[in-house]
Scaffold this motif. Structure first.
Motif, PDB file in Angstrom:
ATOM      1  N   ILE A 118      33.138  -5.731  39.870  1.00 33.12           N
ATOM      2  CA  ILE A 118      31.740  -6.114  39.368  1.00 33.12           C
ATOM      3  C   ILE A 118      31.258  -7.613  39.681  1.00 33.12           C
ATOM      4  CG2 ILE A 118      32.064  -4.553  37.579  1.00 33.12           C
ATOM      5  CD1 ILE A 118      32.603  -7.021  35.580  1.00 33.12           C
ATOM      6  N   GLY A 119      32.170  -8.493  40.155  1.00 36.42           N
ATOM      7  CA  GLY A 119      31.684  -9.790  40.390  1.00 36.42           C
ATOM      8  C   GLY A 119      31.156 -10.248  39.022  1.00 36.42           C
ATOM      9  N   ASP A 120      29.668 -10.916  39.371  1.00 36.05           N
ATOM     10  CA  ASP A 120      28.987 -11.485  37.926  1.00 36.05           C
ATOM     11  C   ASP A 120      28.089 -10.572  37.944  1.00 36.05           C
ATOM     12  OD1 ASP A 120      27.293 -11.744  40.500  1.00 36.05           O
ATOM     13  OD2 ASP A 120      27.116 -13.785  39.999  1.00 36.05           O
ATOM     14  N   SER A 121      28.106  -9.214  38.029  1.00 35.24           N
ATOM     15  CA  SER A 121      26.989  -8.104  37.566  1.00 35.24           C
ATOM     16  C   SER A 121      27.489  -7.270  36.731  1.00 35.24           C
ATOM     17  CB  SER A 121      26.816  -7.533  39.187  1.00 35.24           C
ATOM     18  OG  SER A 121      27.811  -6.641  39.524  1.00 35.24           O
ATOM     19  N   GLY A 122      28.516  -7.516  35.960  1.00 37.59           N
ATOM     20  CA  GLY A 122      28.983  -6.744  34.836  1.00 37.59           C
ATOM     21  C   GLY A 122      29.426  -7.348  33.786  1.00 37.59           C
ATOM     22  N   PHE A 123      29.878  -6.671  32.784  1.00 35.25           N
ATOM     23  CA  PHE A 123      30.621  -7.255  31.591  1.00 35.25           C
ATOM     24  C   PHE A 123      31.972  -6.837  31.765  1.00 35.25           C
ATOM     25  CE2 PHE A 123      26.023  -7.230  30.730  1.00 35.25           C
ATOM     26  CZ  PHE A 123      26.042  -8.349  30.231  1.00 35.25           C
ATOM     27  N   GLN A 124      33.063  -7.517  31.050  1.00 31.42           N
ATOM     28  CA  GLN A 124      34.334  -7.105  30.785  1.00 31.42           C
ATOM     29  C   GLN A 124      34.747  -7.445  29.566  1.00 31.42           C
ATOM     30  OE1 GLN A 124      37.027 -10.457  32.356  1.00 31.42           O
ATOM     31  NE2 GLN A 124      34.977 -11.512  32.924  1.00 31.42           N
ATOM     32  N   TYR A 125      35.906  -6.696  29.281  1.00 27.41           N
ATOM     33  CA  TYR A 125      36.391  -6.816  27.730  1.00 27.41           C
ATOM     34  C   TYR A 125      37.904  -7.194  28.105  1.00 27.41           C
ATOM     35  CZ  TYR A 125      38.242  -2.362  28.023  1.00 27.41           C
ATOM     36  OH  TYR A 125      38.860  -1.019  28.082  1.00 27.41           O
ATOM     37  N   ARG A 126      38.739  -7.670  26.861  1.00 31.06           N
ATOM     38  CA  ARG A 126      40.284  -8.018  27.052  1.00 31.06           C
ATOM     39  C   ARG A 126      40.989  -6.813  27.066  1.00 31.06           C
ATOM     40  NH1 ARG A 126      37.757 -12.236  24.669  1.00 31.06           N
ATOM     41  NH2 ARG A 126      38.706 -11.770  22.627  1.00 31.06           N
ATOM     42  N   GLY A 127      41.230  -6.042  27.824  1.00 29.32           N
ATOM     43  CA  GLY A 127      42.040  -5.011  27.688  1.00 29.32           C
ATOM     44  C   GLY A 127      43.407  -4.765  27.012  1.00 29.32           C
ATOM     45  N   GLN A 157      22.237  -4.232  42.916  1.00 38.21           N
ATOM     46  CA  GLN A 157      22.266  -5.082  43.993  1.00 38.21           C
ATOM     47  C   GLN A 157      23.472  -5.191  44.627  1.00 38.21           C
ATOM     48  OE1 GLN A 157      20.037  -8.260  42.246  1.00 38.21           O
ATOM     49  NE2 GLN A 157      18.020  -7.611  43.207  1.00 38.21           N
ATOM     50  N   ARG A 158      24.479  -5.623  43.598  1.00 42.36           N
ATOM     51  CA  ARG A 158      25.828  -5.625  44.075  1.00 42.36           C
ATOM     52  C   ARG A 158      26.448  -4.525  44.853  1.00 42.36           C
ATOM     53  NH1 ARG A 158      29.937  -9.370  44.067  1.00 42.36           N
ATOM     54  NH2 ARG A 158      32.093  -8.493  43.831  1.00 42.36           N
ATOM     55  N   ALA A 159      26.123  -3.386  44.388  1.00 46.87           N
ATOM     56  CA  ALA A 159      26.611  -2.064  45.012  1.00 46.87           C
ATOM     57  C   ALA A 159      26.070  -1.924  46.353  1.00 46.87           C
ATOM     58  CB  ALA A 159      26.153  -0.985  43.973  1.00 46.87           C
ATOM     59  N   GLU A 160      24.840  -2.170  46.412  1.00 40.77           N
ATOM     60  CA  GLU A 160      24.191  -1.993  47.670  1.00 40.77           C
ATOM     61  C   GLU A 160      24.604  -2.957  48.744  1.00 40.77           C
ATOM     62  OE1 GLU A 160      19.695  -2.281  46.787  1.00 40.77           O
ATOM     63  OE2 GLU A 160      20.132  -0.134  45.852  1.00 40.77           O
ATOM     64  N   THR A 161      24.868  -4.140  48.119  1.00 35.58           N
ATOM     65  CA  THR A 161      25.594  -5.304  49.088  1.00 35.58           C
ATOM     66  C   THR A 161      26.978  -4.997  49.667  1.00 35.58           C
ATOM     67  OG1 THR A 161      23.888  -6.874  47.963  1.00 35.58           O
ATOM     68  CG2 THR A 161      25.830  -7.791  49.491  1.00 35.58           C
ATOM     69  N   HIS A 162      27.937  -4.782  48.726  1.00 33.07           N
ATOM     70  CA  HIS A 162      29.261  -4.839  48.869  1.00 33.07           C
ATOM     71  C   HIS A 162      29.754  -3.449  49.132  1.00 33.07           C
ATOM     72  CE1 HIS A 162      29.733  -8.939  48.198  1.00 33.07           C
ATOM     73  NE2 HIS A 162      28.919  -8.912  47.023  1.00 33.07           N
TER      74      HIS A 162
END
Length: 164
Positions: A118-127, A157-162
């Motif tokens: 996800i880089g800086d294109s999504g959200f995370q939580y503490r699993g 955009q991240r998916a298309e780029t990477h």
């Protein structure tokens, strides 16, 4: 009404196995305030007891579709409000990359592989906190449609780029 085609939802897609933490997702979703449905796409014939325990939720907003492919799957992806991946093992998860490619805002367990995707294109939580932080993050996204819309663009955009 259990038909979720074309209905905005919170979406999960993967095998229904313990290491994918669907139980945490369900427990967290049961505590959020929303009229959206949680759509769980997938199954696992070898984890019958686990799948049965997942389906024991009495929350009518939770819908199990089993396997969905083709146009039906595309419709689920394009109508999702956001996609959530609570898995704790593995590398680059194809369902995560697909969700991003469809332009979904994504929320993932903070494993190194998910964070790399996800880089800086999504959200995370503490699993490591189980469903506590997941519930909080889901509620934040449910309450912030403008933020979700911004991250849809970033994810695509991240998916298309990477990940072409």
């Amino acid at each position: 009404d259990r038909d979720v085609t074309g209905v905005q939802t919170v979406l999960f897609r993967s095998r229904l196995v313990p290491e994918n933490n669907v139980h945490h997702l369900i427990h967290a979703f049961e505590k959020v305030t929303t009229d959206l449905k949680l759509v769980i796409v997938g199954d696992d014939p070898w984890e019958r007891e686990y799948v049965s325990s997942l389906k024991s939720s009495s929350d009518q907003r939770i819908v199990f579709t089993g396997a969905v492919y083709g146009d039906g799957y595309a419709q689920l992806q394009t109508s999702a409000y956001f996609f959530v991946l609570p898995d704790e093992v593995g590398g680059t998860h194809p369902a995560l990359v697909e969700a991003m490619g469809y332009g979904n805002c994504v929320l993932v367990n903070d494993t190194p592989s998910n964070l790399e995707v996800i880089g800086d294109s999504g959200f995370q939580y503490r699993g490591a906190e189980g469903d506590i932080d997941l519930q909080r993050k889901m509620q934040e996204l449910l309450d912030a449609p403008g933020l979700v819309a911004d991250y849809r663009v970033r994810a695509r955009q991240r998916a298309e780029t990477h990940y072409r």
